[in-house]
Scaffold this active site. Sequence first.
Site, PDB file in Angstrom:
ATOM      1  N   HIS A 376      60.121  45.113  42.765  1.00 23.40           N
ATOM      2  CA  HIS A 376      58.730  45.328  43.185  1.00 23.40           C
ATOM      3  C   HIS A 376      58.374  44.709  44.525  1.00 23.40           C
ATOM      4  O   HIS A 376      57.212  44.788  44.937  1.00 23.40           O
ATOM      5  CB  HIS A 376      57.757  44.782  42.137  1.00 23.40           C
ATOM      6  CG  HIS A 376      57.781  45.517  40.840  1.00 23.40           C
ATOM      7  ND1 HIS A 376      56.906  46.540  40.539  1.00 23.40           N
ATOM      8  CD2 HIS A 376      58.594  45.386  39.767  1.00 23.40           C
ATOM      9  CE1 HIS A 376      57.169  46.997  39.318  1.00 23.40           C
ATOM     10  NE2 HIS A 376      58.196  46.309  38.831  1.00 23.40           N
ATOM     11  N   LYS A 567      42.240  42.934  46.140  1.00 31.77           N
ATOM     12  CA  LYS A 567      43.650  42.746  45.793  1.00 31.77           C
ATOM     13  C   LYS A 567      43.923  41.257  45.907  1.00 31.77           C
ATOM     14  O   LYS A 567      43.050  40.518  46.386  1.00 31.77           O
ATOM     15  CB  LYS A 567      44.575  43.516  46.743  1.00 31.77           C
ATOM     16  CG  LYS A 567      44.221  43.291  48.229  1.00 31.77           C
ATOM     17  CD  LYS A 567      45.076  44.132  49.171  1.00 31.77           C
ATOM     18  CE  LYS A 567      44.600  45.552  49.306  1.00 31.77           C
ATOM     19  NZ  LYS A 567      45.645  46.547  49.047  1.00 31.77           N
ATOM     20  N   LYS A 573      48.953  41.081  53.120  1.00 36.36           N
ATOM     21  CA  LYS A 573      47.958  42.125  52.836  1.00 36.36           C
ATOM     22  C   LYS A 573      46.868  42.171  53.916  1.00 36.36           C
ATOM     23  O   LYS A 573      46.080  43.100  53.993  1.00 36.36           O
ATOM     24  CB  LYS A 573      47.334  41.908  51.465  1.00 36.36           C
ATOM     25  CG  LYS A 573      48.344  42.054  50.318  1.00 36.36           C
ATOM     26  CD  LYS A 573      47.707  41.773  48.975  1.00 36.36           C
ATOM     27  CE  LYS A 573      48.683  41.742  47.808  1.00 36.36           C
ATOM     28  NZ  LYS A 573      49.088  43.092  47.346  1.00 36.36           N
ATOM     29  N   THR A 675      48.854  49.899  44.204  1.00 37.87           N
ATOM     30  CA  THR A 675      48.363  50.815  43.176  1.00 37.87           C
ATOM     31  C   THR A 675      46.843  50.913  43.234  1.00 37.87           C
ATOM     32  O   THR A 675      46.269  51.924  42.826  1.00 37.87           O
ATOM     33  CB  THR A 675      48.804  50.373  41.763  1.00 37.87           C
ATOM     34  OG1 THR A 675      48.569  48.966  41.640  1.00 37.87           O
ATOM     35  CG2 THR A 675      50.278  50.652  41.536  1.00 37.87           C
ATOM     36  N   LYS A 679      43.979  54.150  42.813  1.00 39.36           N
ATOM     37  CA  LYS A 679      42.731  54.146  42.041  1.00 39.36           C
ATOM     38  C   LYS A 679      41.560  54.568  42.937  1.00 39.36           C
ATOM     39  O   LYS A 679      40.700  55.358  42.532  1.00 39.36           O
ATOM     40  CB  LYS A 679      42.463  52.757  41.444  1.00 39.36           C
ATOM     41  CG  LYS A 679      43.507  52.343  40.416  1.00 39.36           C
ATOM     42  CD  LYS A 679      43.500  50.837  40.109  1.00 39.36           C
ATOM     43  CE  LYS A 679      44.829  50.452  39.457  1.00 39.36           C
ATOM     44  NZ  LYS A 679      45.045  48.986  39.421  1.00 39.36           N
TER      45      LYS A 679
HETATM   46  C1  KVN Z   1      56.121  38.754  42.141  1.00 42.21           C
HETATM   47  C2  KVN Z   1      56.152  37.525  41.496  1.00 42.21           C
HETATM   48  N1  KVN Z   1      54.479  42.902  43.115  1.00 42.21           N
HETATM   49  C3  KVN Z   1      55.135  41.010  42.426  1.00 42.21           C
HETATM   50  C4  KVN Z   1      55.191  39.721  41.757  1.00 42.21           C
HETATM   51  C5  KVN Z   1      55.253  37.260  40.460  1.00 42.21           C
HETATM   52  C6  KVN Z   1      54.345  38.218  40.075  1.00 42.21           C
HETATM   53  C7  KVN Z   1      54.309  39.449  40.726  1.00 42.21           C
HETATM   54  O1  KVN Z   1      54.045  45.097  42.393  1.00 42.21           O
HETATM   55  C8  KVN Z   1      53.206  46.253  42.422  1.00 42.21           C
HETATM   56  C9  KVN Z   1      53.253  46.911  43.784  1.00 42.21           C
HETATM   57  C10 KVN Z   1      52.888  45.902  44.864  1.00 42.21           C
HETATM   58  C11 KVN Z   1      53.765  44.650  44.726  1.00 42.21           C
HETATM   59  C12 KVN Z   1      53.642  44.093  43.324  1.00 42.21           C
HETATM   60  O2  KVN Z   1      53.345  43.682  45.667  1.00 42.21           O
HETATM   61  O3  KVN Z   1      53.086  46.490  46.146  1.00 42.21           O
HETATM   62  O4  KVN Z   1      52.326  47.982  43.800  1.00 42.21           O
HETATM   63  C13 KVN Z   1      53.665  47.190  41.328  1.00 42.21           C
HETATM   64  O5  KVN Z   1      54.885  47.757  41.659  1.00 42.21           O
HETATM   65  N2  KVN Z   1      54.127  41.858  42.374  1.00 42.21           N
HETATM   66  N3  KVN Z   1      56.074  41.504  43.205  1.00 42.21           N
HETATM   67  N4  KVN Z   1      55.647  42.697  43.644  1.00 42.21           N
END
Ligand code: KVN
Length: 834
Positions: A376, A567, A573, A675, A679
């Site tokens: 992610h 966000k 960001k 995401t 929305k």
């Molecule tokens: C990393 C460490 N995302 C994380 C994360 C602890 C908790 C969360 O995932 C979303 C995506 C975003 C991304 C986010 O920043 O761009 O839309 C779902 O795929 N969270 N690492 N990445």
Amino acid sequence: MIDRPETDSLGDVELLRLPPLGLDADSILSDSIHYHRRMLGRRTFRTHEHFLYQALVHATRDRLTERWIESRTDLARGQGKRACYLSLEFLMGRLLRNALLNLGITDEASEALDRLGVKLEDVHEQEHDAGLGNGGLGRLAACFLDSCATLGLPVTGYGIRYRFGMFHQRLENGYQVEEPDSWLREGYPWEIERIERRQTIKFGGKVKRFKDSMGRVHIDWIDTHDVLAIPYDIPIPGYRNDVVNTLRLWSAAATDEFDLEEFNAGSYGDAVAAKNEAENITMVLYPNAETENGRELRLRQQYFLASASLQDIIADWARQNGNDFDQFADKYCFQLNDTHPAIAVPELMRLLMDEHGFGWDKAWQVTTSTMAYTNHTLLPEALETWPVAMFETLLPRVLEIIYEINVRFLAEVSRHWPGDLEILKRMSLIQETPEKKIRMAYLAIVGSYSVNGVAALHSKLLQQGLFRDFAELWPTKFNNKTNGVTQRRWLAACNPGLADLISGRIGEDWVTDLEQLEKLVPLADDSDFQQEWRTVKQDNKTRLAANIESKTGYPVDPEMMFDVQVKRIHEYKRQLLNVLHTIHLYDRIVRGDGDDLPPRVIIIGGKAAPGYDMAKAHIKLINNIAEVINTDPAMRGRLQLLFYPDYNVSAMELICPAADLSEQISTAGKEASGTGNMKFMMNGAVTIGTLDGANVEILEAVGDENFFLFGLTVEEIPAVRETYDPQSIIDNDRDFRRVMRLLDNGHFNHFEPGIFDSVIAAVRDPQDPWMTAADFRGFVDAQDAVGRAYQDTSSWTRMSILNSARSGRFSTDRTMRDYNRDIWHLEKLNAGDS
Ligand code: KVN
């Protein structure tokens, strides 16, 4: 004599046939009253709506439970394959509204409450927002569950039942203050404890090897500190298809045995303290999205989730199949939500070898044909590495297995690149310097048969950058699965005005087939439709304005353009870029150059990780600028800036239907997908954004005439970085100069000198990783174009309609179909077809 109840036998399951519960207002009302009186023991409704909420949930849950048991029976009978979504986060938000929607009993529940003189909306407000996640990654997991149930895909969510979820954010003199989220305080009526399925999780201890009489080596992990994992199940209903899937959340409890020992030794206090230590594991969600790793308790959480979930599934399997695991990989797969649960790879190896007696090759075959990994983020600070030293004490047996995986993996690497020592070092699961650490992403890749990113650009960058060596070694393992959001929550439930307008024109099929929204395209130029579209947006803005005034004390004029960025607060960001533009607008109005600007309210919301000082400084800066702008009479009716406090899922349900402009302005290459962008789009906001994450695909869907694009591209950034000189950019741009002068002069912090020095310095830093200054001019110009476009009401409405109309591909229904087609290969549950 009482008649024997009718039964339906299924192996050892005796299913009692009960008459189905009514879905009419009368039945719902009488069941709610029953629960309110007899179970909750409450007398009056109106003074404590919370208990009426609980009573209605119980009435609703009953109606889910009867379908839930049917779905589980189908699953047990069908012998089909299932997927388990392993995630440290499930950001569920409130459940009642969606449960009613999916069951198709919203009007009936509303009518039932009317008869008690209570409004359903007020009852919804009583529900705690289940905030068991940080942001996008956790909310994505929640949207996936809704879509899987709706598609009839047998997918179970496995997560942690944190005692405290995402902290509540309060503002004190413009600074973020964190407060605990005691979401379980009044009890959580959706969950069912399943004590009979508890598991034991081992920590610490040591590894002992011994030979049996046949001379075979066995491994014992002994002298461990054991913790119980107790599952709590939450029903996940599909949309009007009688399917109910499960979200299973684990809670840690002390084992019964351990305290006796200490107690007998006379140390009652120590025994209780040890109990606390066990229960600490699931005490709190780590509030660090994409920052700060390495805390031991977090590793404990990860192992606790992975081990409990795998043991749960293996126990089920062994009950039915004994020790025959030949078909296991045909019946199960595990989707790893980032590397957080990646320790499931060596843990499955351990369970198969140490507890079920399999040899390495067989166990590895099973593991690597059941595990799939989703990445992610590309941000280096979010890539998990765990000190080997921590594993040595906490999970010694798991560490041995990781070492063995690495040895065998590196042998494969040398076969592929003979004699290349450099690549062995690069690809090793163990980073050697400065400290020995385990690279969890590499472990996840090696142990999985599928690795995916979450948007086309992100997946491409993974394969060309971060995971390049792996993609070269195993090109077919890598794939893209662009994220989505569920339109049930993010349009049907949160925006009933728009939902009704749309359904009135094109029917209701879009609720389960979002591509149907294309049918709105021909209506984009229809002036009657445009007028109705605007009326809905206006009503939603009025609703949000009232909510904002109640939270911040500032009245908001719904006639103004709602320019929204909500966000997590993070430098990548670039809330700071938004703020620089806000100052620029302020400056233009002050200097008398603002007459052409449409009245605009800029709304920024989000939480900062408690240890992330720079993000916290950004929150303070936003609040200080807001104070100056909002109290300046010259700004009245022209410009406003608001920080939305305690942003969460429920807040987004009010915010996205009301937005005109969606800010998606990350530095290119840094936001894996996003995401929130989807929305907003679905609800008719127009995006101003960079070519990053899923913005790229949003732009492709709406066309550049319906999107405000700006900023450097991923390809352009490296070259610009080489000679990056923010000060000269500022010097050569009159608007930028004026903005920086206001900041330098302390215009927004007269009585708090110096507090923004580090924020200001970051803008001027040639090493600024986020390159805020580089995109200032592009952003301001794009915003100028937004301002002009907004004033042509008809053409703006057209853009708004087209954004919604072209959002079809961003449904998680599509995303889940893609996962299923390429990765899971599940068959739909029977009821899902009807
Ligand atoms: C990393 C460490 N995302 C994380 C994360 C602890 C908790 C969360 O995932 C979303 C995506 C975003 C991304 C986010 O920043 O761009 O839309 C779902 O795929 N969270 N690492 N990445």
